[in-house]
Motif scaffolding. Structure first.
Motif, PDB file in Angstrom:
ATOM      1  N   GLN A   1      68.289 -14.042  29.656  1.00  0.00           N
ATOM      2  CA  GLN A   1      69.132 -13.425  29.097  1.00  0.00           C
ATOM      3  C   GLN A   1      69.274 -12.246  28.952  1.00  0.00           C
ATOM      4  N   MET A   2      71.071 -12.230  28.641  1.00  0.00           N
ATOM      5  CA  MET A   2      71.323 -10.987  29.150  1.00  0.00           C
ATOM      6  C   MET A   2      70.049  -9.752  28.258  1.00  0.00           C
ATOM      7  N   VAL A   3      70.196  -8.612  28.328  1.00  0.00           N
ATOM      8  CA  VAL A   3      70.079  -7.663  28.041  1.00  0.00           C
ATOM      9  C   VAL A   3      70.619  -7.364  26.388  1.00  0.00           C
ATOM     10  N   PRO A   4      69.951  -7.986  25.060  1.00  0.00           N
ATOM     11  CA  PRO A   4      70.623  -7.843  23.924  1.00  0.00           C
ATOM     12  C   PRO A   4      71.802  -5.963  24.257  1.00  0.00           C
ATOM     13  N   THR A   5      72.779  -6.521  23.463  1.00  0.00           N
ATOM     14  CA  THR A   5      73.718  -5.186  23.062  1.00  0.00           C
ATOM     15  C   THR A   5      73.069  -3.870  22.046  1.00  0.00           C
ATOM     16  N   GLY A   6      73.036  -2.527  22.996  1.00  0.00           N
ATOM     17  CA  GLY A   6      72.646  -1.174  22.992  1.00  0.00           C
ATOM     18  C   GLY A   6      71.361  -1.164  23.006  1.00  0.00           C
ATOM     19  N   LYS A   7      70.750  -2.559  23.537  1.00  0.00           N
ATOM     20  CA  LYS A   7      69.270  -2.197  24.101  1.00  0.00           C
ATOM     21  C   LYS A   7      68.922  -1.669  25.575  1.00  0.00           C
ATOM     22  N   ARG A   8      67.722  -1.124  26.225  1.00  0.00           N
ATOM     23  CA  ARG A   8      67.079  -1.220  27.403  1.00  0.00           C
ATOM     24  C   ARG A   8      66.245  -2.207  28.166  1.00  0.00           C
ATOM     25  N   GLY A   9      66.744  -2.403  29.545  1.00  0.00           N
ATOM     26  CA  GLY A   9      66.151  -3.678  29.660  1.00  0.00           C
ATOM     27  C   GLY A   9      66.717  -3.843  30.946  1.00  0.00           C
ATOM     28  N   LEU A  10      66.478  -4.653  32.266  1.00  0.00           N
ATOM     29  CA  LEU A  10      66.415  -4.822  33.378  1.00  0.00           C
ATOM     30  C   LEU A  10      67.131  -6.352  34.048  1.00  0.00           C
ATOM     31  N   LEU A  11      67.706  -6.596  34.450  1.00  0.00           N
ATOM     32  CA  LEU A  11      67.684  -7.823  35.252  1.00  0.00           C
ATOM     33  C   LEU A  11      67.661  -7.751  36.781  1.00  0.00           C
ATOM     34  N   LEU A  12      66.273  -8.683  37.294  1.00  0.00           N
ATOM     35  CA  LEU A  12      66.300  -8.710  38.739  1.00  0.00           C
ATOM     36  C   LEU A  12      66.944  -9.675  39.299  1.00  0.00           C
ATOM     37  N   PRO A  13      67.662  -9.579  40.571  1.00  0.00           N
ATOM     38  CA  PRO A  13      68.725 -10.251  41.236  1.00  0.00           C
ATOM     39  C   PRO A  13      67.082 -10.571  42.075  1.00  0.00           C
ATOM     40  N   THR A  14      67.682 -12.058  41.315  1.00  0.00           N
ATOM     41  CA  THR A  14      66.911 -13.465  42.260  1.00  0.00           C
ATOM     42  C   THR A  14      66.190 -13.254  43.666  1.00  0.00           C
ATOM     43  N   TYR A  15      67.328 -12.767  43.991  1.00  0.00           N
ATOM     44  CA  TYR A  15      66.461 -13.514  46.010  1.00  0.00           C
ATOM     45  C   TYR A  15      65.736 -11.883  46.134  1.00  0.00           C
ATOM     46  N   TYR A  16      65.253 -11.249  45.365  1.00  0.00           N
ATOM     47  CA  TYR A  16      64.502 -10.123  44.794  1.00  0.00           C
ATOM     48  C   TYR A  16      62.955 -10.414  44.481  1.00  0.00           C
ATOM     49  N   TYR A  17      63.323 -10.458  43.333  1.00  0.00           N
ATOM     50  CA  TYR A  17      62.521 -11.706  42.662  1.00  0.00           C
ATOM     51  C   TYR A  17      61.941 -12.706  43.929  1.00  0.00           C
ATOM     52  N   GLU A  18      62.427 -13.679  43.766  1.00  0.00           N
ATOM     53  CA  GLU A  18      61.825 -14.938  44.794  1.00  0.00           C
ATOM     54  C   GLU A  18      61.363 -13.745  46.226  1.00  0.00           C
ATOM     55  N   GLU A  19      61.661 -13.000  46.379  1.00  0.00           N
ATOM     56  CA  GLU A  19      61.083 -12.532  47.854  1.00  0.00           C
ATOM     57  C   GLU A  19      59.933 -11.613  47.838  1.00  0.00           C
ATOM     58  N   ASN A  20      59.898 -10.477  47.066  1.00  0.00           N
ATOM     59  CA  ASN A  20      58.938  -9.649  46.552  1.00  0.00           C
ATOM     60  C   ASN A  20      57.851 -10.052  45.253  1.00  0.00           C
ATOM     61  N   LEU A  21      58.160 -10.965  44.171  1.00  0.00           N
ATOM     62  CA  LEU A  21      57.484 -11.119  43.399  1.00  0.00           C
ATOM     63  C   LEU A  21      57.094 -12.168  43.309  1.00  0.00           C
ATOM     64  N   LYS A  22      56.645 -13.224  43.971  1.00  0.00           N
ATOM     65  CA  LYS A  22      56.322 -14.494  43.752  1.00  0.00           C
ATOM     66  C   LYS A  22      54.559 -14.068  43.836  1.00  0.00           C
ATOM     67  N   LEU A  23      54.220 -15.296  44.537  1.00  0.00           N
ATOM     68  CA  LEU A  23      52.818 -15.452  45.220  1.00  0.00           C
ATOM     69  C   LEU A  23      53.001 -15.717  46.565  1.00  0.00           C
ATOM     70  N   LYS A  24      52.702 -15.117  47.048  1.00  0.00           N
ATOM     71  CA  LYS A  24      52.756 -14.753  49.119  1.00  0.00           C
ATOM     72  C   LYS A  24      53.002 -15.966  49.215  1.00  0.00           C
ATOM     73  N   CYS A  25      51.782 -16.104  49.562  1.00  0.00           N
ATOM     74  CA  CYS A  25      51.607 -18.117  49.631  1.00  0.00           C
ATOM     75  C   CYS A  25      52.209 -18.925  49.327  1.00  0.00           C
ATOM     76  N   ALA A  26      52.839 -18.745  47.388  1.00  0.00           N
ATOM     77  CA  ALA A  26      53.623 -19.853  47.918  1.00  0.00           C
ATOM     78  C   ALA A  26      54.964 -19.632  48.272  1.00  0.00           C
ATOM     79  N   ARG A  27      55.414 -18.486  48.350  1.00  0.00           N
ATOM     80  CA  ARG A  27      56.342 -18.424  48.869  1.00  0.00           C
ATOM     81  C   ARG A  27      56.855 -18.716  50.123  1.00  0.00           C
ATOM     82  N   LYS A  28      55.585 -18.566  51.137  1.00  0.00           N
ATOM     83  CA  LYS A  28      56.754 -19.213  52.600  1.00  0.00           C
ATOM     84  C   LYS A  28      56.001 -20.181  52.738  1.00  0.00           C
ATOM     85  N   LEU A  29      55.017 -21.664  51.503  1.00  0.00           N
ATOM     86  CA  LEU A  29      55.893 -22.578  51.558  1.00  0.00           C
ATOM     87  C   LEU A  29      57.032 -23.233  51.395  1.00  0.00           C
TER      88      LEU A  29
END
Lengths: 257, 712
Positions: free
Chosen positions: B262-290
């Motif tokens: 979801q979007m960061v609620p109004t007035g709150k601190r928060g982060l949205l991650l880009p999907t490309y980066y999320y998949e490339e760098n934060l996913k289990l490496k062997c799963a990403r390679k598959l």
């Protein structure tokens, strides 16, 4: 007659030099003395001022308390000032150097090359000296540093020892047997830091029953970023026994609650 | 009038008759054809490329215009400078005032405050992470406070969770112990540190675990200091982030959409991650390679049997089974082992061995094994290092050079429409402005005063590096001082305004719009109502800068830095190439026409003898060249247009991730605009006319008498 005079002249020139060369044993003894005089039998606490100067940047200033228990090889650093840094710290347990940031409540294992508080100082600048234990010395000559007569030693790290810099050159005052100047080199042979030790303080330790030595100030010059320098000032030293459980993560965490 | 028309008709007739009479004319025509075709195609391609890139840049972060502090040392570069580092920008300290000034322009639609930075995501290795989780649970239980994950459990809940994590750690110790035994057998005995083996024996013993809860923090420190370093699979990730008013950003950049969460609620601190980066760098490496192998098999002609890269990925999966094994506790290890034994019909008992066999894939069994992996193995694992809802720790160097870290909750992942596969558009996370400012570390007046007070209390004479040795050691004397021990009182040194207290509440804080806008920002994106009025609006906004706000306004192209330069250089390159082609064309046409004129000396002389005026001869040469330009220019323009329409219909597929950004999507679809055809046509006509100047002059100098004598 001419030949005899030449031989005498050669002897006159070379003999003092040979006599002044330190043997391996003497150098190891010298390093062990340097280490030993800085080691306390009991605990050690120092209030340290750190200042980093960099070109086109505001000076970075920190005040921290350094805790040492030399008998157990323990070290802790707790940042006290400025407020934004308060509660941050480092804890060394054997080969592990941990850094703690209360802003995020997390510990992170760092390396010997960690820049303490973002300055160009390293863990070794605050920890007990272990030169004899970590390095093999070789004699690099004798000479003058300003008005001081010095021995110059080249130290090479021993196998399987993790240090920030594998090669060190030392300029040791012949008179007081203190380090006056130190150059640290990377594995590639590149000079990385130059440190000057213009003041050495000694304070009597009840637990050691002898003096404990510590540098009054250290001036570190970055040899890669030539405009950067670091000033380390040991403001005061306290040799009273520390809390038994001080060198733990829990203790450092408790200082920021 | 009739005379003029009849002369024109005669000129047209001569030009038409001579169009294909000589081979030289054909060569001239061919040059005109190629030039026109190149001009139409090149300008269409470049114009579409600029337009699609502008869509990518404007739509993904920059807006039409960017505003930043004019006192900045570097120029703004949204996507980083050459070499990858971010530019050094002076902050805008009074954003509300800047906003007020910019909003006064009638063409300004949206104003979005921004600041770009880069941070490290550090988490330690798998053992560190698991031990930190266990420490967090003990601390939360003992202090009756929520864990850093924000969870508060009952006593039974804590006991259950602690037992589960402990069981997982015991399994990890078993794996490391077994791996170390294998590694030691292969190593030179001198390089084996016996204490490492001793620590593993202690950690693997029943006695250690039986006594664990007597001193849990001591037990944890033992594992953290002596076992975790032996796992050694930690890595550090770098992530660029764009600190912004997230709501204003979403409204202004409507190509952005949420993929997960979801979007960061109004007035709150928060982060949205880009999907490309999320998949490339934060996913289990062997799963990403598959995943990547599956994509390649589906979308290209590559096969595992013939492609070295696909083979290498599978080989890496076979060798890096530890990332899976270390994630599993005893029960999950058994479940995975049984499942793999059944699937592979193998008696192998070691999970590492089974996984290595499993990842030994080929074109025939890949899809079956891929499906099995996701159905049977993945549910036992943490597929992503960070999940939506987790808190991420960012560490960054502040402008002053110190290190700052913040915890930010991940609310979701996002993409930009059409740029899903682009690493450039998918490289920057979106962060709230408050967290950004913490990491930026702006030196406020209060902070500066505090620093000054500290410096005053510890006066240090700055020494020049060149003269320091002389100044410190030149005078001689003794370097030794007698000192006394003094009392250092932590209570006195620490103010009590601890970071922990500040940090603990950050996630719960709610900020007003005024809070978000009150602090420093580094740059401001401006989106326009009418984008065709870009330069004029830039000029108007630039004039609004006052000594107080002191800002600079640049277009999206300038703000894009290296990427913007790419368009500039492409344009310069194309213009240069076309200029060279046209100059050559002009010379060739001119020479050819001179040759044609010389060849027709007798004809021209006869025409002059029977009363043709010099102006008629000039007009004749001009008409002939124009006829050539008209005919072959039209043909060239038609071919160029057809080429663009054909490519525009089929599209050029983006083969590299960077091309997704330049093409603003998976295919490049060039567009033919009438202006490109018209301008190419007029350019070729002008060049043809210019090339006739010299032949025309030569033609008019032909004397009728000499021409006829030549014939004799």
């Amino acid at each position: 007659m001419t030949r005899l005079l030449t031989c005498v002249a050669l002897l006159a020139v070379t003999l003092p030099a040979v006599a002044a060369d330190l043997t391996k044993e003497e150098m190891v003894k010298l390093l062990a003395d340097i280490d030993d005089r800085q080691r306390n039998g009991g605990d050690f606490k120092a209030l340290v001022y750190l200042e980093q100067r960099e070109k086109d940047k505001a000076d970075l200033v920190r005040e921290l308390i350094v805790y040492r228990r030399d008998a157990d090889d323990r070290l802790m650093m707790l940042f006290a000032k400025p407020k934004s840094e308060e509660g941050k710290g480092y804890l060394r347990i054997d080969k592990n150097l941990w850094s703690y940031d209360p802003n995020v409540g997390k510990w992170e294992r760092t390396t010997e090359r960690e820049r303490i508080g973002g300055t160009n100082s390293r863990r070794r600048d605050f920890d007990e000296s272990r030169l004899a234990e970590e390095y093999d010395p070789s004699f690099d000559g004798e000479g003058k540093l300003g008005a001081f007569d010095v021995w110059m030693l080249k130290l090479q790290v021993k196998p399987n020892v993790d240090v920030a810099y594998p090669t060190i050159k030392l300029w040791v005052d012949k008179n007081s047997r203190n380090i006056l100047k130190q150059e640290e080199y990377a594995l590639s042979g590149r000079l990385m830091r130059k440190s000057l030790y213009p003041k050495w303080n000694k304070v009597y330790s009840e637990s050691k029953k002898a003096d404990v030595w510590f540098p009054g100030e250290i001036r570190i010059y970055d040899e890669v970023e030539k405009s950067n320098s670091t000033y380390v000032l040991f403001k005061s030293v306290d040799l009273k026994p520390l809390e038994a459980n001080l060198f733990t993560k829990a203790w450092l965490e408790s200082k920021s609650r | 009038m009739t005379g003029f028309l009849s002369e024109l008709a005669l000129l047209f007739h001569i030009a038409r008759r001579n169009l294909f009479t000589t081979f030289i004319n054909f060569i001239i025509g061919l040059i005109i054809l190629v030039g026109t075709c190149g001009q139409v195609a090149g300008s269409s391609l470049l114009s579409t490329l600029t337009s699609s890139m502008s869509k990518s840049v404007i739509g993904s972060a920059a807006g039409h215009l960017q505003v930043y502090n004019d006192a900045s040392e570097d120029e703004l570069a949204i996507y980083g400078q050459m070499g990858g580092q971010d530019p050094s920008l002076e902050p805008i300290t009074d954003f509300p005032e800047v906003k007020k000034q910019l909003a006064a322009d009638p063409n300004v639609k949206n104003i979005v405050p921004q600041g770009i930075g880069g941070g490290l995501i550090t988490s330690g290795n798998t053992v560190d992470i698991t031990l930190a989780k266990l420490r967090d649970l003990y601390r939360a239980r003992d202090e009756k406070t929520p864990s850093t994950e924000g969870k508060r459990l009952t006593a039974e809940g804590y006991a259950e969770q602690i037992a589960s994590v402990k069981e997982h750690i015991r399994q990890i110790v078993k794996v490391i112990h077994a791996d170390a035994a294998k590694a030691d057998a292969l190593r030179d005995a001198k390089t084996v540190d016996p204490s490492e083996q001793e620590h593993l024996v202690t950690a693997a013993s029943d006695a250690f675990w039986a006594d664990f809860d007597k001193h849990p923090y001591d037990s944890l420190e033992f594992l953290e200091n002596y076992i975790a370093p032996q796992a050694g699979d930690a890595d550090m990730l770098y992530l660029r982030y764009l600190g912004t008013d997230l709501e204003a950003f979403q409204k202004a950049f409507d190509r952005m959409y949420l993929k997960e969460g979801q979007m960061v609620p109004t007035g709150k601190r928060g982060l949205l991650l880009p999907t490309y980066y999320y998949e490339e760098n934060l996913k289990l490496k062997c799963a990403r390679k598959l995943d990547k192998i599956k994509e390649q098999l589906a979308n290209s002609r590559r096969t595992i049997a013939t492609d070295e890269e696909l083979k290498r990925w599978l080989k890496e999966n076979q060798q890096q089974t530890r990332e899976i094994v270390l994630q599993l506790d005893g029960i999950k290890t058994k479940t995975a082992t049984t499942a793999l034994q059944g699937f592979l019909k193998s008696d192998e008992k070691d999970l590492n061995g089974l996984l290595a066999k499993f990842f030994d894939m080929n074109d025939q069994n890949f899809h079956e094994r891929y499906d099995f992996f996701y159905a049977q193995i993945v549910p036992l694992l943490e597929l992503y290092r960070v999940r939506v809802g987790d808190t991420m720790t960012f560490k960054a160097y502040t402008k002053g050079g110190s290190v700052q870290a913040v915890n930010v909750r991940v609310y979701g992942t996002f993409e930009f429409k059409g740029l899903e596969q682009s690493p450039l558009a998918g490289a920057m996370a979106l962060m709230d402005l408050m967290s950004f400012r913490d990491l930026y570390g702006y030196m406020s007046k209060d902070k500066l005063n505090e620093i000054q007070a500290l410096k005053a209390a510890a006066p240090s004479k700055g020494l020049n590096r060149e003269t320091a040795e002389d100044e410190l050691f030149g005078q001689g004397g003794s370097v030794v001082n007698e000192s006394v021990t003094s009392t250092i009182d932590e209570k006195q040194e620490l103010s009590g305004t601890t970071a922990k207290k500040r940090g603990a509440t950050l996630d719960e804080n709610t900020y007003s719009q005024a809070d978000f806008e009150a602090g420093v920002v580094l740059n401001v994106a401006v989106l326009l109502k009418n984008e065709h009025d870009l330069e004029a609006t830039q000029a108007r906004l630039s004039k609004m800068s006052t000594p107080n706000t002191h800002f600079r306004v640049v277009t999206w192209q300038k703000a894009a830095g290296v990427l913007g330069d790419f368009v500039y250089y492409a344009r310069v390159g194309l213009s240069s190439a076309m200029s060279i082609i046209f100059v050559i064309a002009m010379i060739v046409i001119s020479v050819a026409m001179i040759m044609a004129t010389i060849a027709r000396t007798a004809t021209i002389g006869t025409m002059r003898a029977i009363g043709a005026q010099r102006t008629f001869i000039i007009s004749m040469v001009l008409a002939e060249t124009s006829a050539l330009a008209l005919f072959f220019g039209s043909l060239g323009a038609a071919i160029g247009s057809a080429l663009i329409l054909f490519i525009g219909n089929k599209g050029i597929p983006a083969t590299t991730p960077e091309q997704y950004f330049f093409f603003a999507g998976p295919r490049f679809l060039p567009v033919l605009e009438p202006m490109h055809v018209i301008s190419a046509f007029f350019i070729i006509l002008a060049i043809s006319a210019l090339s006739t100047v010299l032949p025309a002059i030569i033609a008019t100098r032909v004397s009728p008498l000499r021409a006829m004598q030549t014939d004799e």
